[in-house]
Scaffold this motif. Structure first.
Motif, PDB file in Angstrom:
ATOM      1  N   VAL A   1       0.831  -1.206   0.000  1.00  0.00           N
ATOM      2  CA  VAL A   1       0.000   0.000   0.000  1.00  0.00           C
ATOM      3  C   VAL A   1       0.868   1.260   0.000  1.00  0.00           C
ATOM      4  CG1 VAL A   1      -1.608   1.320   1.440  1.00  0.00           C
ATOM      5  CG2 VAL A   1      -1.993  -1.103   1.039  1.00  0.00           C
ATOM      6  N   ILE A   2       1.928   1.260   0.776  1.00  0.00           N
ATOM      7  CA  ILE A   2       2.800   2.438   0.841  1.00  0.00           C
ATOM      8  C   ILE A   2       3.513   2.652  -0.490  1.00  0.00           C
ATOM      9  CG2 ILE A   2       4.896   3.352   1.915  1.00  0.00           C
ATOM     10  CD1 ILE A   2       3.857   2.036   4.548  1.00  0.00           C
TER      11      ILE A   2
ATOM     12  N   LYS B   1       2.519   1.584  -3.457  1.00  0.00           N
ATOM     13  CA  LYS B   1       1.510   1.976  -4.452  1.00  0.00           C
ATOM     14  C   LYS B   1       1.107   3.433  -4.280  1.00  0.00           C
ATOM     15  CE  LYS B   1      -2.808   0.585  -6.608  1.00  0.00           C
ATOM     16  NZ  LYS B   1      -2.535   1.468  -7.683  1.00  0.00           N
ATOM     17  N   ALA B   2       0.938   3.893  -3.066  1.00  0.00           N
ATOM     18  CA  ALA B   2       0.590   5.291  -2.820  1.00  0.00           C
ATOM     19  C   ALA B   2       1.711   6.221  -3.281  1.00  0.00           C
ATOM     20  CB  ALA B   2       0.294   5.513  -1.344  1.00  0.00           C
ATOM     21  N   ALA B   3       2.955   5.833  -3.023  1.00  0.00           N
ATOM     22  CA  ALA B   3       4.084   6.658  -3.463  1.00  0.00           C
ATOM     23  C   ALA B   3       4.161   6.708  -4.982  1.00  0.00           C
ATOM     24  CB  ALA B   3       5.388   6.117  -2.876  1.00  0.00           C
TER      25      ALA B   3
ATOM     26  N   ASP C   1       1.660   6.231  -7.126  1.00  0.00           N
ATOM     27  CA  ASP C   1       0.518   7.005  -7.615  1.00  0.00           C
ATOM     28  C   ASP C   1       0.736   8.501  -7.409  1.00  0.00           C
ATOM     29  OD1 ASP C   1      -0.746   4.730  -8.432  1.00  0.00           O
ATOM     30  OD2 ASP C   1      -2.155   4.647  -6.739  1.00  0.00           O
ATOM     31  N   THR C   2       1.387   8.875  -6.328  1.00  0.00           N
ATOM     32  CA  THR C   2       1.670  10.280  -6.066  1.00  0.00           C
ATOM     33  C   THR C   2       2.698  10.818  -7.056  1.00  0.00           C
ATOM     34  OG1 THR C   2       1.170   9.990  -3.727  1.00  0.00           O
ATOM     35  CG2 THR C   2       2.459  11.921  -4.331  1.00  0.00           C
TER      36      THR C   2
ATOM     37  N   ASP D   1       1.223  11.329 -10.813  1.00  0.00           N
ATOM     38  CA  ASP D   1      -0.077  11.989 -10.772  1.00  0.00           C
ATOM     39  C   ASP D   1      -0.394  12.574 -12.155  1.00  0.00           C
ATOM     40  OD1 ASP D   1      -2.421  12.987  -9.818  1.00  0.00           O
ATOM     41  OD2 ASP D   1      -1.506  14.772  -8.919  1.00  0.00           O
TER      42      ASP D   1
ATOM     43  N   SER E   1      -9.033  12.922 -11.379  1.00  0.00           N
ATOM     44  CA  SER E   1      -9.610  12.424 -10.148  1.00  0.00           C
ATOM     45  C   SER E   1     -10.157  11.009 -10.367  1.00  0.00           C
ATOM     46  CB  SER E   1     -10.719  13.344  -9.671  1.00  0.00           C
ATOM     47  OG  SER E   1     -11.318  12.828  -8.510  1.00  0.00           O
ATOM     48  N   HIS E   2     -10.052  10.190  -9.372  1.00  0.00           N
ATOM     49  CA  HIS E   2     -10.571   8.820  -9.446  1.00  0.00           C
ATOM     50  C   HIS E   2     -11.943   8.721  -8.802  1.00  0.00           C
ATOM     51  CE1 HIS E   2      -6.911   7.159 -11.079  1.00  0.00           C
ATOM     52  NE2 HIS E   2      -6.238   7.868 -10.196  1.00  0.00           N
ATOM     53  N   HIS E   3     -12.540   9.831  -8.444  1.00  0.00           N
ATOM     54  CA  HIS E   3     -13.837   9.811  -7.771  1.00  0.00           C
ATOM     55  C   HIS E   3     -14.940  10.042  -8.751  1.00  0.00           C
ATOM     56  CE1 HIS E   3     -11.433  10.932  -4.023  1.00  0.00           C
ATOM     57  NE2 HIS E   3     -11.657   9.648  -4.031  1.00  0.00           N
TER      58      HIS E   3
END
Length: 52
Positions: A35-36, A38-40, A42-43, A46, A50-52
């Motif tokens: 998770v860490i 993947k978050a890094a 994705d950041t 960028d 938006s994914h929302h």
């Protein structure tokens, strides 16, 4: 009791418990690492959408 305490005896109950404990800890650690990372990634990648 902990493995570094003098009275520790490695019987089958302790082996199973400690094996299960470290299996669970390693699964949680692998998940958190994924998770860490993947978050890094994705950041850093960028694309301003938006994914929302």
């Amino acid at each position: 009791m902990f493995p570094f305490i003098f009275e520790w005896v490695w019987d089958i109950g302790h082996v199973v418990f400690m094996g299960g404990l470290w299996f669970a800890v390693s699964i949680l650690g692998a998940g958190m690492t994924f998770v860490i990372v993947k978050a890094a990634m994705d950041t850093m990648n960028d694309s301003k959408e938006s994914h929302h």
